[in-house]
Design an enzyme around this catalytic site. Structure first.
Site, PDB file in Angstrom:
ATOM      1  N   ASP A   1       0.953  -1.127  -0.079  1.00  0.00           N
ATOM      2  CA  ASP A   1      -0.135  -0.239  -0.031  1.00  0.00           C
ATOM      3  C   ASP A   1       0.993   0.889   0.318  1.00  0.00           C
ATOM      4  O   ASP A   1       1.654   1.510   1.073  1.00  0.00           O
ATOM      5  CB  ASP A   1      -0.824   0.181   1.019  1.00  0.00           C
ATOM      6  CG  ASP A   1      -2.049   1.139   1.264  1.00  0.00           C
ATOM      7  OD1 ASP A   1      -1.654   2.044   0.643  1.00  0.00           O
ATOM      8  OD2 ASP A   1      -2.577   0.191   1.372  1.00  0.00           O
TER       9      ASP A   1
ATOM     10  N   SER B   1      -7.224   4.046  -1.990  1.00  0.00           N
ATOM     11  CA  SER B   1      -6.690   2.181  -1.943  1.00  0.00           C
ATOM     12  C   SER B   1      -7.867   1.644  -1.613  1.00  0.00           C
ATOM     13  O   SER B   1      -8.476   0.524  -2.474  1.00  0.00           O
ATOM     14  CB  SER B   1      -6.620   1.894  -0.224  1.00  0.00           C
ATOM     15  OG  SER B   1      -5.564   2.392  -0.363  1.00  0.00           O
TER      16      SER B   1
ATOM     17  N   THR C   1      -8.126  -2.231   1.609  1.00  0.00           N
ATOM     18  CA  THR C   1      -7.352  -3.012   0.183  1.00  0.00           C
ATOM     19  C   THR C   1      -8.045  -4.256   0.753  1.00  0.00           C
ATOM     20  O   THR C   1      -8.883  -4.849   0.263  1.00  0.00           O
ATOM     21  CB  THR C   1      -6.289  -2.910   0.209  1.00  0.00           C
ATOM     22  OG1 THR C   1      -5.946  -1.756   0.189  1.00  0.00           O
ATOM     23  CG2 THR C   1      -5.321  -3.750  -0.255  1.00  0.00           C
TER      24      THR C   1
ATOM     25  N   GLU D   1      -1.584  -7.540   2.161  1.00  0.00           N
ATOM     26  CA  GLU D   1      -1.153  -5.929   1.792  1.00  0.00           C
ATOM     27  C   GLU D   1      -0.250  -6.409   3.043  1.00  0.00           C
ATOM     28  O   GLU D   1       0.148  -6.557   3.962  1.00  0.00           O
ATOM     29  CB  GLU D   1      -2.353  -5.550   1.609  1.00  0.00           C
ATOM     30  CG  GLU D   1      -1.842  -4.253   2.021  1.00  0.00           C
ATOM     31  CD  GLU D   1      -3.061  -2.693   2.585  1.00  0.00           C
ATOM     32  OE1 GLU D   1      -3.055  -2.458   1.986  1.00  0.00           O
ATOM     33  OE2 GLU D   1      -3.988  -3.809   3.390  1.00  0.00           O
TER      34      GLU D   1
ATOM     35  N   HIS E   1       2.246   9.137   4.645  1.00  0.00           N
ATOM     36  CA  HIS E   1       1.310   9.957   5.383  1.00  0.00           C
ATOM     37  C   HIS E   1       1.934  10.948   6.405  1.00  0.00           C
ATOM     38  O   HIS E   1       1.489  12.193   6.410  1.00  0.00           O
ATOM     39  CB  HIS E   1      -0.143   8.847   5.280  1.00  0.00           C
ATOM     40  CG  HIS E   1      -1.012   9.012   3.948  1.00  0.00           C
ATOM     41  ND1 HIS E   1      -1.610   9.948   3.219  1.00  0.00           N
ATOM     42  CD2 HIS E   1      -1.622   7.448   4.172  1.00  0.00           C
ATOM     43  CE1 HIS E   1      -2.699   9.343   2.330  1.00  0.00           C
ATOM     44  NE2 HIS E   1      -2.474   7.917   3.144  1.00  0.00           N
TER      45      HIS E   1
ATOM     46  N   ASP F   1      -1.608   0.045  -4.477  1.00  0.00           N
ATOM     47  CA  ASP F   1      -2.804   0.340  -4.926  1.00  0.00           C
ATOM     48  C   ASP F   1      -2.186   2.210  -5.655  1.00  0.00           C
ATOM     49  O   ASP F   1      -3.164   2.600  -5.750  1.00  0.00           O
ATOM     50  CB  ASP F   1      -2.842   0.608  -4.372  1.00  0.00           C
ATOM     51  CG  ASP F   1      -2.874   0.933  -2.650  1.00  0.00           C
ATOM     52  OD1 ASP F   1      -1.795   1.253  -2.726  1.00  0.00           O
ATOM     53  OD2 ASP F   1      -4.017   0.976  -1.101  1.00  0.00           O
ATOM     54  N   HIS F   2      -1.611   2.471  -5.754  1.00  0.00           N
ATOM     55  CA  HIS F   2      -1.005   3.766  -5.303  1.00  0.00           C
ATOM     56  C   HIS F   2       0.522   4.416  -4.782  1.00  0.00           C
ATOM     57  O   HIS F   2       1.015   3.640  -3.706  1.00  0.00           O
ATOM     58  CB  HIS F   2      -1.870   5.221  -5.221  1.00  0.00           C
ATOM     59  CG  HIS F   2      -2.780   4.734  -3.493  1.00  0.00           C
ATOM     60  ND1 HIS F   2      -1.181   5.369  -2.458  1.00  0.00           N
ATOM     61  CD2 HIS F   2      -3.366   4.192  -2.542  1.00  0.00           C
ATOM     62  CE1 HIS F   2      -2.385   4.978  -1.786  1.00  0.00           C
ATOM     63  NE2 HIS F   2      -3.547   4.115  -1.566  1.00  0.00           N
TER      64      HIS F   2
END
Length: 352
Positions: free
Chosen positions: A33, A74, A127, A241, A250, A288-289
């Protein structure tokens, strides 16, 4: 849907198994993630061992925009992987018009494949939830949890106990899990796989970070899942994950991010080791990004020193790397939409 057809097979050197060399029996999808190329690159510079990413023969790039936004979250990306559709940010197993869409877990279970999900976040987080739940908002954690006892998931491990046992509606999902044939573990990761379905919830919400002493949960849970799911001669689908790479991004906390990235890299090694004895397994590794606009910059112009840096506390629109190894891996090279991962997997399974 996943009809079996006769297919070419040959004996793989070094094993005694007859292995299908074109389509997989088992599929493992590892999702880091928030993991972009710089996060992956960090593992090359900060790890004590060579990165397991070097062991993949096929590499591609994914476009990740959601139906609602250029930059995905996500939930929308997880739904793209789990169900092969573009949807709005926040959607879990729903189309952009909030219509439930089947997930890969539900689809492969129709052909008696086993399924598993692992996360270092709560198992109700975006996720993992995208692979078994259908809700309009990713924040509906208690509603998401209600899907698991009656889902097609055979093995799951992560955090999120409070969404099953301390609910605002008083519903006891722990009892429901046990009634549906799950063996529940809440204190520690079991040493051996159960003959029953396994539910492992080791934290009230997210698991501790690596810096806080989580230890080898992710690689050990992955090995346990592989051992458990391998009992099914029809094969399995497993999603793992590395949830907290994203959270380090973040927080703009390089130490946090890098520790989580190295843990994820170790987990890749567990699956690659499994594939030596089980070469009928396809491993796909992606994200996911990207989170944080993370980069490995020079330290005050010194080209012999790296200074991890960030450009945002949110997500970015960067293309996402995808890696593949095993039967069917050749399909995953190139540049394409993230929804293509689902469709390529399903195409492989339909031709087994």
């Amino acid at each position: 849907m996943l009809k079996s057809i006769a297919s070419f097979s040959q004996t793989v050197k070094g094993t005694s198994q007859e292995v299908n060399t074109t389509t997989p029996k088992n599929i493992v999808l590892l999702i880091g993630d928030g993991m972009g190329l710089s996060q992956i690159s960090a593992g090359f510079f900060y790890g004590d061992q060579p990165s397991n990413f070097e062991r993949f023969p096929v590499v591609g790039l994914l476009k990740t925009s959601a139906s609602s936004d250029l930059i995905t979250d996500s939930a929308a990306s997880g739904t793209a992987y789990a169900s092969g559709i573009k949807t709005y940010n926040g959607a879990i197993g729903m189309t952009k018009d909030t219509v439930a869409v089947k997930t890969i877990v539900e689809l492969v279970s129709e052909s008696d494949m086993s399924t598993g999900l692992i996360a270092t976040s709560s198992i109700t987080h975006a996720t993992p939830a995208s692979f078994y739940a259908h809700v309009a908002s990713r924040r509906s954690y208690e509603e998401i949890a209600t899907f698991l006892p009656h889902s097609d998931v055979d093995f799951f491990a992560g955090g999120g106990l409070k969404f099953f046992s301390e609910r605002s509606d008083g519903r006891d999902l722990i009892s429901e899990l046990e009634q549906q044939g799950f063996e529940l573990s809440t204190q520690s990761l079991p040493k051996q796989p159960s003959e029953k379905k396994q539910a492992i919830l080791l934290a009230e919400d997210a698991l501790p970070t690596m810096l806080e002493g989580r230890g080898n949960f992710l690689p050990e849970a992955t090995q346990l899942a592989l051992d458990h799911l391998s009992e099914n001669t029809n094969g399995f689908f497993l999603m793992v994950e590395g949830s907290q790479i994203d959270w380090g991004g973040h927080a703009n906390d390089a130490d946090y991010l890098i520790a989580e990235q190295l843990d994820f890299d170790t987990t890749i090694g567990v699956v690659l080791a499994y594939m030596i004895e089980n070469p009928d397994t396809l491993l796909i590794v992606t994200a996911d990004h990207e989170t944080g606009g993370f980069t490995l910059a020079t330290d005050t112009g010194d080209y012999n020193k790296i200074k991890p840096s960030f450009s945002t506390t949110g997500h970015s629109a960067s293309l996402i790397p995808i890696f593949a190894k095993g039967p069917g891996a050749n399909l995953f090279g190139g540049i394409y939409e993230n929804t293509g991962v689902f469709h390529k997997i399903m195409d492989l399974l339909e031709n087994r």
